[in-house]
Scaffold this motif. Structure first.
Motif, short mmCIF file in Angstrom:
data_model
loop_
_atom_site.label_atom_id
_atom_site.label_comp_id
_atom_site.label_asym_id
_atom_site.label_seq_id
_atom_site.Cartn_x
_atom_site.Cartn_y
_atom_site.Cartn_z
N MET A 1 0.88 6.13 -7.16
CA MET A 1 -0.33 6.88 -7.53
C MET A 1 -0.10 8.39 -7.42
SD MET A 1 -2.64 4.77 -8.50
CE MET A 1 -4.15 5.72 -8.47
N SER A 2 0.77 8.78 -6.51
CA SER A 2 1.04 10.20 -6.31
C SER A 2 2.09 10.74 -7.27
CB SER A 2 1.50 10.45 -4.87
OG SER A 2 0.55 9.95 -3.97
N GLN B 1 -3.71 -5.50 -4.84
CA GLN B 1 -3.87 -4.31 -4.00
C GLN B 1 -3.91 -3.03 -4.85
OE1 GLN B 1 -0.71 -4.65 -1.03
NE2 GLN B 1 -1.33 -6.76 -0.61
N ARG C 1 0.82 -1.21 0.00
CA ARG C 1 0.00 0.00 0.00
C ARG C 1 0.85 1.27 0.00
NH1 ARG C 1 -4.26 -3.27 2.46
NH2 ARG C 1 -2.91 -3.64 4.23
N THR C 2 1.97 1.25 0.74
CA THR C 2 2.84 2.43 0.78
C THR C 2 3.40 2.72 -0.60
OG1 THR C 2 3.42 1.90 3.05
CG2 THR C 2 4.87 3.43 1.90
N GLN C 3 3.91 1.67 -1.25
CA GLN C 3 4.51 1.86 -2.58
C GLN C 3 3.43 2.24 -3.60
OE1 GLN C 3 4.98 -0.86 -0.63
NE2 GLN C 3 7.11 -0.52 0.00
N TYR D 1 -4.17 7.73 -1.53
CA TYR D 1 -5.16 6.82 -2.12
C TYR D 1 -5.44 5.69 -1.12
CZ TYR D 1 -4.50 9.27 -6.48
OH TYR D 1 -4.47 10.23 -7.45
N PHE E 1 -1.27 9.01 6.10
CA PHE E 1 -1.27 7.75 5.36
C PHE E 1 -0.58 6.65 6.17
CE2 PHE E 1 0.64 4.64 2.55
CZ PHE E 1 -0.48 4.21 1.86
N ARG F 1 -4.90 -2.68 -8.14
CA ARG F 1 -6.04 -2.53 -9.03
C ARG F 1 -7.19 -1.79 -8.34
NH1 ARG F 1 -10.74 -4.79 -9.96
NH2 ARG F 1 -10.48 -5.80 -7.95
N SER F 2 -7.37 -2.12 -7.04
CA SER F 2 -8.50 -1.54 -6.30
C SER F 2 -8.41 -0.03 -6.15
CB SER F 2 -8.56 -2.15 -4.90
OG SER F 2 -9.13 -3.42 -4.96
N VAL F 3 -7.19 0.50 -6.15
CA VAL F 3 -7.07 1.95 -5.94
C VAL F 3 -6.91 2.72 -7.25
CG1 VAL F 3 -6.13 1.70 -3.61
CG2 VAL F 3 -4.57 1.85 -5.52
N GLY F 4 -7.11 2.04 -8.37
CA GLY F 4 -7.14 2.75 -9.64
C GLY F 4 -5.81 2.82 -10.36
N ASN G 1 -2.51 3.36 7.00
CA ASN G 1 -1.98 2.10 6.47
C ASN G 1 -1.54 1.18 7.62
OD1 ASN G 1 -1.24 0.36 4.39
ND2 ASN G 1 0.89 0.99 4.56
N ASP H 1 -14.48 -2.46 -3.78
CA ASP H 1 -13.40 -2.60 -4.75
C ASP H 1 -13.13 -1.26 -5.44
OD1 ASP H 1 -11.47 -3.77 -6.28
OD2 ASP H 1 -12.84 -4.72 -7.69
N ALA I 1 -11.29 3.05 -4.55
CA ALA I 1 -10.45 3.84 -3.64
C ALA I 1 -11.09 5.18 -3.35
CB ALA I 1 -9.09 4.07 -4.28
N ASN J 1 0.75 3.91 -3.03
CA ASN J 1 0.42 5.31 -2.79
C ASN J 1 1.47 6.22 -3.43
OD1 ASN J 1 -1.44 7.20 -1.55
ND2 ASN J 1 0.26 7.73 -0.19
#
Lengths: 417, 293
Positions: free
Chosen positions: A224-225, A246, A217-219, B141, B7, A248-251, B11, B132, B134, A221
């Motif tokens: 994504m940023s 992990q 999740r950290t990577q 995110y 975050f 795919r769910s956040v786009g 997290n 499913d 964000a 993020n």
């Protein structure tokens, strides 16, 4: 009979009786070839597929009458994806009189095997380890690497990605924090810069993680940023699939227009199915039903024999890696007309043989395979198995191979940029 | 507070609750039986595989997803009953080393069974459609599925606290845990309570497998990645203490998250430092359960 003749006969008989029983056994009966793959632990899914390819190769040779009038027998061992275990297995096989070995299905096991080969007087074919040291600082004449190395594979992947996606102008890599991860991300990024049409694209700093991480999740993020639209993923096996789950769910699929991955290929496709990224490029060893493989006679035969042997109609690309490595040693034996280590090593240097991806040979100076490398693009599909290979692109290794510097560490900064 | 810090906290909480979902059953069974079940991760893995087999890779809705997780929990609960009858019951009056060896063997057996049934290929299960996606909070995110995991972890903790401290069943279990002989003399069916405790622990493992399967690639080794953190949390929190384990899971999650964000080049090292500090500072854990000091 003269007295001298009698004495010579006695001397000859005594010498024969004094010879190592193992040696005598090795000169008759089947040709025994060691096959050490990761058959348990995290490397097992890949190792088992490679072994299947090797088994098919042995079956094909035996079906065609064997080698030197003898059958080929594989002596299979589990190196457990572990360097010390690969060393222990090699010693055990050497103790059993085996001097021809297929091993090093991963760099971690190859690094253990490579320095040991001369001591054990073995001819070792490194099946799929792509780490640069194998044919550079760890090079010795007893080993041959039957796969493209990291530089060739990942600089070619970078070249393919930028040539196929010239509109993607900012790239980033996610790689495991280790030699392989740093190298592959560096090679990928340099190639993206070098082969980009027009203006030089931006390659952002690599984001690092652990090779066996379970949470990204950290990577994700960070990715994504970022401004990046193109991504290279250097993590493999289950970690890569967890990353995609992990991400795919956040786009992340919407943000990144093109993704290159380290070589999971259909392993990721099978797991992700219809959730595969629509423009996912992989280092590709073989796709039996896609051109140019589909019309290649070696590929057709490998698929048919694999199905016969395993009863599975979806062979992984890794099957071809195991097949290619086995064929290297079998063709070496055939060319040498002998199973003696020195003779086989000398013969392999000169052989050229056909594989699923065309003819291959070894560079004499550092025993690096020279072949055509393939890169596949896959995406989701509506039909089972819910992913499909849409395109295969090839790059001749001769265009992307580094100069041979056996005994010397590889340094990308010494290459023209 | 910077968005990066937000975050890290979010997290960390998400990771911590994932750890807690796995650790809850582990600390529960230790609290009652004083057995450290090394096979707990393997039963978590079986729960995940069962959820995949029952529900498939694409859950139709969050209700289907939860129902499948409960089916996995029930199935693993049945396996827990069998494990109790065949293995754990025989280990109650012997040295704990035997239990460690037996549960280690059980772990290998479970992995072998999983390979025989499902093979060694990887599978991927997706989160149900409702979660499913964000949301973006302060530039970060955040996956809605991880919010669901956080919610499930908090709900599970609340449920366990209520059961253990606000119900007769909990009081009986605590009584058996503190002094089984005395509990027996006042008429409590101690073997039944112990058996139910084992089954409850396995149910929790199976439920965790069903809930967390969209988080990870499914393979026979999926349990190992979670159970290592779960063991750490149980040690830091105090063996057998649900409250201590809960807090330790959050602590581990936040430390791991901060490590990955601020010191990525030293990935994974911070939790080992935390474990070492915790062992020196509080060798019996943050909240040691009675009988473990």
């Amino acid at each position: 009979m003269k007295r001298r003749t009698v004495l010579k006969s006695f001397a000859g008989a005594a010498a024969l009786l004094g010879m190592n029983a193992t040696y005598l056994r090795a000169q008759s009966g089947p040709i025994r070839v060691g096959a050490a793959f990761a058959l348990s632990g995290v490397g097992a899914p890949v190792g088992k597929q490679m072994l299947a390819g090797t088994e098919v190769a042995a079956m094909q040779i035996n079906k065609a009458g064997g080698l030197l009038g003898r059958e080929v027998e594989l002596v299979i061992r589990d190196d457990k994806y572990n360097s010390s275990e690969s060393v222990a297995v090699a010693r055990e096989l050497a103790g059993d009189g085996i001097n021809l070995l297929l091993g090093g299905s991963q760099t971690v096991t190859a690094l253990g095997l490579a320095p040991l080969a001369p001591e054990l007087n073995m001819a070792v074919i490194i099946v799929a380890a792509a780490g640069m040291p194998v044919t550079h600082e760890l090079f010795n004449p007893n080993i041959f690497r039957a796969t493209a190395n990291n530089y060739t594979q990942y600089s070619s992947l970078g070249r393919v990605l930028i040539e196929q996606n010239p509109d993607v102008r900012t790239w980033v890599s996610l790689a495991p924090d280790g030699d392989f991860g740093r190298d592959s991300a560096l090679f990928f990024g340099k190639a993206v810069e070098k082969y980009a049409p027009g203006e030089k694209p931006t390659v952002l700093d690599t984001i690092y993680t652990q090779a066996t991480a379970t949470d990204f999740r950290t990577q994700i993020n960070q990715l994504m940023s970022s401004d990046a639209e193109g991504l290279y993923i250097g993590i493999a096996a289950s970690a890569q699939i967890s990353f995609f789950q992990q991400a795919r769910s956040v786009g992340l699929y919407d943000k990144f227009k093109a993704i290159g991955e380290v070589g999971n290929g259909d392993i990721t496709g099978k797991a992700m199915g219809r959730n595969t990224h629509p423009n996912l490029w992989s280092v590709c060893h073989w796709i039996h039903n896609a051109e140019p493989f589909a019309s290649n006679p070696v590929s057709k035969q490998l698929f048919e024999d694999y199905v016969t042997l395993k009863g599975d109609e979806m062979p992984s690309a890794q099957v071809a890696a195991g097949h290619r490595a086995a064929m290297a040693i079998f063709e070496g034996i055939r060319a040498a007309g002998s199973t003696e280590t020195e003779a086989v090593l000398a013969a392999i240097e000169d052989v050229e043989f056909e594989t699923v991806g065309g003819p291959v040979s070894f560079r004499k100076e550092d025993h690096q395979l020279v072949n055509t490398n393939y890169y596949s693009q896959m995406g989701p599909s509506r039909e089972d198995p819910f992913f499909a290979f849409n395109k295969v692109v090839s790059i001749d290794a001769a265009e992307m191979i580094e100069p041979a510097t056996p005994g010397k560490p590889f340094d990308i900064s010494e290459l023209p940029q | 507070m910077s968005s990066q810090a937000v975050f890290v906290l979010f997290n960390g909480m998400a990771q911590g609750m994932a750890f807690f979902l796995v650790a809850a059953g582990l600390t529960w069974v230790f609290g009652i039986l004083k057995i450290l079940n090394l096979a707990h991760g393997a039963f978590f893995m079986l729960g995940a595989y069962i959820a995949y087999s029952v529900g498939g890779a694409w859950p139709a809705s969050i209700w289907t997803f939860l129902a499948v997780a409960l089916v996995a929990a029930a199935a693993v609960g049945v396996l827990g009953y069998l494990t109790d009858v065949l293995v754990l019951r025989r280990l109650r009056n012997v040295d704990y080393h035997y239990a460690l060896i037996a549960t280690f063997g059980l772990m290998l057996f479970c992995e072998g069974v999983a390979k025989a049934i499902w093979g060694t290929d990887y599978f991927a299960v997706m989160p149900p459609p409702e979660v499913d996606r964000a949301i973006v909070v302060g530039g970060s995110y955040i996956s809605v599925y991880t919010l669901f995991v956080i919610g499930t972890g908090l709900a599970l903790y609340a449920a366990l606290e209520i059961v253990m401290h606000r119900t007769w069943a909990g009081k009986i279990m605590r009584a058996v845990s503190n002094d089984p002989w005395m509990a027996g003399t006042v008429g409590i069916n101690v073997p039944l309570v112990l058996m139910l405790s084992v089954v409850a622990s396995f149910v929790l493992a199976g439920f965790a497998g069903g809930v967390l399967v969209p988080n990870q690639a499914l393979s026979p080794h999926v349990g190992a990645s979670f159970v290592l953190y779960a063991f750490m949390a149980v040690v830091i929190g105090g063996l057998g203490s649900i409250r201590g384990t809960f807090l330790a899971c959050i602590l581990l999650g936040i430390v791991e998250s901060a490590n990955a964000t601020f010191m990525a080049q030293y990935g994974g090292i911070a939790i080992y430092i935390l474990l070492a500090v915790a062992l020196v500072w509080k060798p019996n854990g943050l909240f040691p359960a009675q009988g473990t000091t």
